[in-house]
Design an enzyme around this catalytic site. Structure first.
Site, mmCIF file in Angstrom:
data_model
loop_
_atom_site.group_PDB
_atom_site.id
_atom_site.type_symbol
_atom_site.label_atom_id
_atom_site.label_comp_id
_atom_site.label_asym_id
_atom_site.label_seq_id
_atom_site.Cartn_x
_atom_site.Cartn_y
_atom_site.Cartn_z
ATOM 1 N N HIS A 171 38.097 42.587 35.920
ATOM 2 C CA HIS A 171 37.371 43.029 37.111
ATOM 3 C C HIS A 171 36.251 42.033 37.436
ATOM 4 O O HIS A 171 35.655 41.458 36.530
ATOM 5 C CB HIS A 171 36.758 44.407 36.891
ATOM 6 C CG HIS A 171 37.764 45.492 36.624
ATOM 7 N ND1 HIS A 171 38.168 45.827 35.361
ATOM 8 C CD2 HIS A 171 38.454 46.294 37.475
ATOM 9 C CE1 HIS A 171 39.066 46.810 35.436
ATOM 10 N NE2 HIS A 171 39.260 47.106 36.712
ATOM 11 N N HIS A 172 35.975 41.885 38.719
ATOM 12 C CA HIS A 172 34.897 40.985 39.132
ATOM 13 C C HIS A 172 33.561 41.412 38.521
ATOM 14 O O HIS A 172 33.219 42.593 38.544
ATOM 15 C CB HIS A 172 34.801 41.003 40.662
ATOM 16 C CG HIS A 172 33.659 40.222 41.198
ATOM 17 N ND1 HIS A 172 32.853 40.678 42.216
ATOM 18 C CD2 HIS A 172 33.170 39.003 40.852
ATOM 19 C CE1 HIS A 172 31.929 39.775 42.475
ATOM 20 N NE2 HIS A 172 32.091 38.746 41.673
#
Ligand code: ZN
Lengths: 387, 215
Positions: A171-172
């Site tokens: 995930h970012h």
């Protein structure tokens, strides 16, 4: 090449526990430590006990009313006001002692940073840390307090250092990115599954920082089904030249392992080998460019038995300069098979037979590599101009 | 969303008797590409950087300063101006920009120019609408084209206590389907997906993994 490494841990860190059935389950910490011990990789004197983060320290990266709300919700989990701060949702349900447990996670990462900056260790690993989604006044994506943000703010302020942050969670790393978006003393790099497909939906190539911080934020969005080869190719294209140009005093890596193909929350297809290779590269770069100073935190990882334990054993082994053998002790398998929903692995690495037939693998690699090259270009121009 | 909410109300205008050279300077200094032409606040035309390029192909080289100084705005301006009203819907502005292939629309109320709205303004609001600036997960569904489908999906999302950041419902590829794009304020949407599938709806994204991982 090695330096002294410490492992920051205490079983109380397992109290960061939302509820049964929640994917972010602290069992993953316990079984990782258990596997390290069974393998004989973790000695009593490797372990440093974490301290608790103080209110003053939390305030470095969070707003007061948010912390107050977290405190209040720790005693009464059903307060409506939590929703305003992102607490009380299915992702981030309130739990008792939430403030205390979250402060301990932050404290663990702070402790790890201090061990390094006070010269007691070259590398420090805090597997409970890595809560990269939390914002100043917003719980998000299983993260209440952002241990990384607090630690970076604290260490930069106390030791006047410049920090290079590498986030390889699937995930970012949005919480860290936005906190330091205008800050040229902290360069953030995130590799993640593209926001077109995955929470939090940000981390686009064109998010490059703002004002003074322009160029000091780098994002490499990756296609779903990205495999080891493509991921590592992008990593090598981006990270070494940036670290060399930035010349950090400290490298912080977030080692979320939810990009493994067994992880059901993302669509990235890494094997366990990638989780050995990534820290290995970071380790080498730390010795080459930051005087060995490397702080590693955990992060996402939602398949505890088949992924997290193995990935973070390899992380610690790399930091401590220990060799790992291929098999997982029977005692560990027996002990944890009882509570594992799937067959626990017998080997530290994925067998090559579990090969993944990914259609359009070449196209994916091409697209990823183009993103990586673009991501690195602008920042190198900025860095080479000022250094 | 109405035009008034997103328009720029500081409008830089030019007088029909100004020279093209002056208009060019105005555009350059303000970093804009269109100038409404007004006399005492009344809109009588519009001039764009494109119009100027057509009058002087060598503008960039600056070879013909005479021509630029002697040509007046009114000689080259577009007299047919497509405009919107402050109370028009944003969709109307978007449709006009798209259909007439213009880069901007002066906003006119009681004959006076009260604002301007550009292609970029429209795009930015749409990006904000879709909620792309907030952390969220993307869910794309194909639904049967009949009443109650949106409610059925929304009900499932609600049962999971998850907030919907934005929702976009539009005709699907086939007549009998609709596509629904939701942006959900949640990292873990697996249970929502499971329940939506159990309801018989088709999940277009996230792609469900092929089950050939564990052999
Ligand atoms: Zn993650």
């Amino acid at each position: 090449m090695s330096g002294k490494a410490v492992f920051v841990y205490h079983p109380d860190l397992e109290k960061y526990y939302f509820k049964p059935e929640h994917p972010f389950n602290p069992t993953r910490l316990r079984i990782t430590v258990s596997l390290l011990q069974e393998l004989g990789l973790l000695k009593e004197n490797d372990i440093v006990t974490p301290r608790l983060a103080s209110m003053e320290e939390l305030l470095l990266a969070h707003d007061q009313d948010y912390i107050r709300a977290v405190e209040k919700l720790s005693n009464n989990c059903f307060e409506e006001e939590g929703l305003f701060f992102g607490i009380g949702t299915e992702d981030n349900p309130a739990f008792s002692d939430m403030h205390w447990a979250s402060s301990l996670v932050v404290g663990a990462t702070l402790t790890a940073g201090e061990e390094i900056m006070e010269g007691r260790a070259d590398h420090a690993v805090s597997i409970a840390g890595g809560l990269h989604h939390a914002g100043r006044r917003q719980a998000s994506g299983f993260c209440i307090y952002n241990d990384i943000n607090v630690a970076i703010r604290y260490l930069c302020h106390k030791y006047h250092i410049r920090v290079f942050y590498i986030d390889t969670d699937a995930h970012h790393g949005d919480g860290v990115q936005w906190e330091f978006y205008e800050d040229p003393n902290v360069l953030t790099v995130s590799f993640h599954e593209s926001g077109r497909f995955l929470f939090p939906g940000t981390g686009w190539l064109n998010e490059r920082g703002k004002k003074e911080g322009y160029g000091y934020c780098v994002n490499v969005p990756l296609e779903p089904f990205t495999d080891d080869n493509s991921f590592l190719e992008c990593f090598r294209e981006v990270v070494p030249p940036l670290i060399e140009a930035f010349q950090p005093d400290l490298i912080i890596s977030q080692n979320g392992c939810d990009g493994h193909f067994y992880d059901s929350l993302t669509h990235i297809n890494l094997s366990i080998s990638a989780f050995q290779e990534i820290p290995r590269l970071v380790h080498q770069l730390a010795h080459a460019f930051s005087g060995g100073k490397w702080l590693a935190v955990g992060g996402g990882g939602y398949d505890p038995f088949r992924v997290v334990a193995r990935a973070w054993v390899l992380l610690w082994a790399e930091a401590a300069g220990l060799n790992v053998k291929g098999n997982i002790p029977l005692s560990w398998q027996k002990k944890w098979q009882k509570i594992s929903p799937c067959t626990v692995p017998q080997t530290l690495f994925d067998s090559p037979e579990v090969s993944l037939s990914v259609p359009r693998c070449q196209e994916i690699a091409e697209k990823n590599f183009r993103a990586a090259s673009q991501a690195v270009q602008d920042t190198l121009i900025v860095l080479n101009k000022y250094i | 969303m109405i035009v008034e909410n997103i328009m720029n109300s500081k409008v830089i205008t030019v007088h029909p008797d100004n020279s093209v050279a002056q208009a060019i300077d105005l555009m350059r200094d303000n970093n804009i590409r269109h100038l409404p032409v007004t006399t005492e606040g009344n809109l009588i035309g519009i001039i764009s950087d494109r119009d100027m390029r057509s009058v002087s192909p060598s503008i960039l080289t600056g070879d013909e300063p005479e021509l630029l100084i002697n040509t007046k705005v009114k000689d080259i301006m577009q007299k047919q101006v497509i405009t919107v009203h402050p109370l028009d819907f944003l969709e109307e502005a978007a449709r006009l920009i798209y259909e007439y292939k213009v880069g901007c629309l002066p906003v006119v109320s009681q004959e006076r120019v009260v604002g301007i709205i550009t292609e970029a303004d429209v795009l930015r609001s749409m990006v904000e609408w879709v909620g792309l600036l907030q952390p969220g997960a993307h869910l794309e569904l194909e639904l049967p084209n009949r009443p109650g489908m949106l409610a059925s999906v929304a009900g499932i999302v609600q049962r999971h206590g998850v907030n919907i950041i934005s929702a976009l419902l539009f005709p699907g590829k086939m007549d009998n389907t609709q596509t629904l794009i939701l942006r959900l304020k949640a990292l873990d949407i697996r249970m929502i997906i499971k329940d939506i599938e159990a309801e018989g709806h088709k999940v277009l994204w996230p792609l469900q993994r092929e089950p050939d991982y564990e052999r």
